[in-house]
Scaffold this active site. Structure first.
Site, short mmCIF file in Angstrom:
data_model
loop_
_atom_site.label_atom_id
_atom_site.label_comp_id
_atom_site.label_asym_id
_atom_site.label_seq_id
_atom_site.Cartn_x
_atom_site.Cartn_y
_atom_site.Cartn_z
N GLU A 63 -32.80 63.65 66.49
CA GLU A 63 -31.65 63.05 65.80
C GLU A 63 -31.33 61.66 66.36
OE1 GLU A 63 -28.37 66.15 64.90
OE2 GLU A 63 -29.48 66.90 66.61
N HIS A 82 -41.13 66.27 47.00
CA HIS A 82 -39.72 66.39 46.58
C HIS A 82 -38.98 67.45 47.41
CE1 HIS A 82 -41.04 64.27 42.86
NE2 HIS A 82 -42.11 65.01 43.03
N LYS A 110 -25.65 77.39 70.14
CA LYS A 110 -26.35 76.24 69.58
C LYS A 110 -27.48 75.69 70.45
CE LYS A 110 -25.67 74.07 66.34
NZ LYS A 110 -24.70 73.27 65.64
#
Ligand code: ARG
Length: 461
Positions: free
Chosen positions: A289, A155, A282
């Protein structure tokens, strides 16, 4: 006029040619089309259906055509519809009557079916071998981290301490099944369908076993109608690729989460990340992705072929020409993923301290205490309940489980004794204690690694 133009008074309009052509994408089957035509022509001569000299001229011209296509010295045009007609017209224009014999006892319906099967026979094996390399990268990374402890999640909540190697090897297992599915699909598609003609076979005495031998097919299709109508083999390959992509997508998701500032469990190599055009700080896990995103288009190709086939009456319908673009796209996409994923995994750096720290919450060891109580004869459900009460007891006092005194422990769990005192001290014991086959224990993971090293030496074939 097109090769099929005998019964037509008018030529097709440009827009119609453009709409019906498949050459813009099926040209990539040229090698397999040529391979099939060579075997077919040789068989026709062997059976006495065409002269030996015609078969020889056809084979030689096909070799020249193949070289020209490879060199980019061959013109493709919508007028000739597809790769089959391009190659046949070229044979006719170069050889005249000899070339006009190649399509004897053959239809584009069985020809295209053969071509895709030959193509997929290669591609499924290539991809299976590349998936092996991805497994290799995972196994090597697991070897590097056979004692690195991290929290295992259910979970997405901390569950129990596990070895990082165990988590990585879970993916090696998933990819093993992907290889199995691809090679299983390959077995079923490795069947000679040429010789089925347009639908019903031929009146000419062709020798299918001869073509079978020349092209190395273990089997010959038994039913010509099934053969020219079938694309379930494409569905199977796409389903296998879709499941593989799903598994890669889950691995991607783990990487993306773990590289986030919140987790900081891993760092992917610079060469496999990209920056932001605006934010100088970044470093983004774009490969993971994009792979997660590309999974969607592979599912799309699977949905497309299933939908194309579902309403088709037997046998060949031109709808089936729509089988190829999605298939090629899925194969290219998977090959793309497999070109970047293994080196990305190889370059992954794990932050062991951070992982251990996250796994060091004594709450993750609650099950271990319950199992110690079971060893003392306490029924598991009772033990579960008692340890649950202990967790609440500590929570209400704002203390961790390893900060409770012996007296406090005993006040909640009467069966608690000295031998259980160490249970909350470190996750190492929890990992060590899980020493049954398939579990995360050090010994077990080490023997899984041994299994994988042997398994990876084997060719998937
Ligand atoms: N380009 C066609 C395809 O990909 C080849 C078969 C065409 N057959 C026909 N009878 N028009 O399916």
């Amino acid at each position: 006029m097109a090769l099929w133009g005998g019964r037509f008074k008018e030529a097709a309009q440009d827009s119609v040619r453009e709409f019906t052509q498949s050459i813009s994408y099926d040209k990539r089957l040229y090698k397999y089309d040529i391979m099939g035509s060579k075997a077919h022509a040789a068989m026709l001569a062997e059976a006495g259906i065409i002269p030996e000299s015609s078969a020889k001229a056809i084979a030689e011209e096909l070799d020249r055509i193949e070289k020209r296509i490879e060199k980019g010295d061959f013109t493709f045009s919508a007028e000739l519809e597809d790769i089959h007609m391009h190659i046949e017209s070229e044979l006719i224009s170069k050889l005249g009557d000899d070339g006009a014999r190649v399509h004897t006892a053959r239809s584009r319906n069985d020809q295209v079916n053969l071509d895709i099967r030959l193509y997929l026979r290669d591609e499924t094996m290539n991809i299976a071998r590349k998936i092996r390399l991805l497994q290799k990268a995972l196994v090597e990374k697991a070897e590097e981290h056979k004692t690195t402890i991290m929290p295992g999640f259910t979970h997405l909540q901390h569950a129990q301490p596990v070895l990082f190697a165990h988590h990585l090897l879970a993916y090696a297992e998933m990819f093993e099944r992907d290889i199995g599915r691809l090679l299983d699909a390959r077995k079923r598609l490795n069947v000679l369908t040429l010789g089925s003609g347009a639908i019903a076979g031929t009146t000419l005495p062709i020798r299918r076993e001869s073509v079978q031998k020349r092209l190395g097919f273990p089997e010959i299709s038994r039913n010509s109608m099934d053969a020219v109508a079938s694309r379930d083999f494409t569905c199977e390959v796409l389903a296998a690729l879709a499941i593989f992509a799903m598994n890669v997508s889950r691995l991607s998701e783990d990487m993306i989460l773990w590289m986030s500032q919140e987790f900081s469990f891993v760092m992917l190599p610079d060469a496999f990340c990209t920056g932001s055009s605006l934010m100088p700080q970044k470093k983004n896990p774009d490969i993971a992705e994009i792979s997660r995103g590309k999974t969607g288009r592979i599912y799309g190709s699977l949905m497309s072929i299933l939908t194309i086939c579902k309403g088709l009456p037997l046998t060949y319908n031109r709808d089936l020409q729509e089988d190829k673009e999605g298939l090629f796209d899925a194969i290219d996409t998977v090959n793309g993923i497999l070109s970047v994923f293994p080196p990305m995994i190889a370059g992954l750096a794990a932050n062991k301290e951070k992982m251990l720290e996250a796994a060091s919450d004594p709450g993750l060891l609650a099950t271990d205490l319950a199992e110690r109580l079971v060893r003392k004869g306490v029924p598991f459900r009772t033990a579960h309940h008692r340890v649950g009460a202990l967790v609440r007891f500590a929570g209400e006092r704002n203390r961790k489980l390893n900060e409770l005194t012996m007296e406090e422990m005993k006040s909640v769990i009467p069966e608690f004794d000295e031998s259980m005192k160490d249970v909350f001290q470190s996750p190492v014991g929890a990992v060590e204690g899980r020493d049954i086959f398939g579990a995360t224990g050090y010994r077990q993971v080490a023997s899984q690694l041994e299994f994988w090293k042997k398994n990876l030496e084997k060719d998937p074939a």
